[in-house]
Design a protein around this motif. Structure first.
Motif: not given
Length: 241
Positions: A150-152, A174-176, A198-205
């Motif tokens: 989760i990226l922010y 992972g936190d960032n 409000a927003s976030l990025s989700v990174e999936v392997r």
């Protein structure tokens, strides 16, 4: 070529983005074709995942169609890596001496205009960006232990409940990580943070979303994660009507 694929949705309080979903290369630009099947050329699995999630949530989505090796839609226009000449050890000789102004005008600026227009029209209350990452970089660094990240940036209203939810599901999160949203968060900084959304990025392997079963599993997980985030924001007043 069209720089963005758009999906309509009935719930316009949510907007999904996938900057690196496409591997398109316009005529006249030389990118080695084999790189377009690798993580350096496209965020593998994110096109299918974002489309599935948009359908599940009845949400609009905007997906980049241009390969990140042509121009990285998720970087600021003055970023030195905007038009990469090397990516994870792979040389992209066709980008040496590329016309930066032309690339921005043809690809980068139009893509962001599509997002800006959607944000102005719908004023979403939550923006979620979908990305994927490789289990191991070819230039070293060892295996990446996370299943998701989760990226922010400075606004963590959406990130905190998202992190909590995925960890409750026993997802190694992972936190960032594997990238820090504090250092690279260009699209959301422009279209969400700067607008107070409000927003976030989700990174999936990417090996976890390499087939239909993986996409279905992560679509279900992320749909429930988004519901948790929206409930949390509502309780905090972040989704006031």
């Amino acid at each position: 070529m069209t720089v963005a694929a758009t999906i309509d949705g009935g719930d316009r309080s949510l907007l999904l983005l996938a900057d690196h979903a496409g591997a398109g290369v316009p005529d006249g630009i030389a990118i080695p074709p084999h790189l377009l099947t690798l993580h350096v050329g496209v965020d593998l699995g994110t096109d299918a995942l974002t489309r599935a999630l948009a359908e599940r949530l009845d949400a609009p989505a905007i997906l980049g169609t241009v390969s990140r090796l042509v121009i990285d839609l998720h970087r600021e226009s003055d970023h030195p890596g905007l038009i990469p000449v090397v990516s994870d050890g792979h040389a992209i000789p066709g980008n040496v001496g590329a016309d930066r102004v032309d690339h921005i005008a043809r690809f980068h600026a139009p893509y962001h205009r599509v997002i800006r227009a959607a944000v102005r029209r719908d004023r979403p209350r939550l923006i979620v960006a979908i990305h994927s990452f490789t289990p191991r970089l070819e230039t070293g660094g060892g295996p990446r232990p996370w299943e998701a990240g989760i990226l922010y940036g400075r606004d963590d209203r959406a990130a905190r409940p998202a992190l909590a939810f995925l960890r409750e599901q026993a997802i190694v999160t992972g936190d960032n990580e594997p990238y820090s949203g504090r250092r690279l968060n260009a699209t959301l900084n422009r279209h969400a943070v700067a607008q107070g959304i409000a927003s976030l990025s989700v990174e999936v392997r990417n090996d976890l979303i390499a087939d239909a079963a993986g996409v279905a599993r992560w679509c279900d997980l992320l749909a429930r994660m988004v519901a948790r985030v929206r409930n949390s924001l509502a309780l905090e007043g972040g989704l006031a009507t």
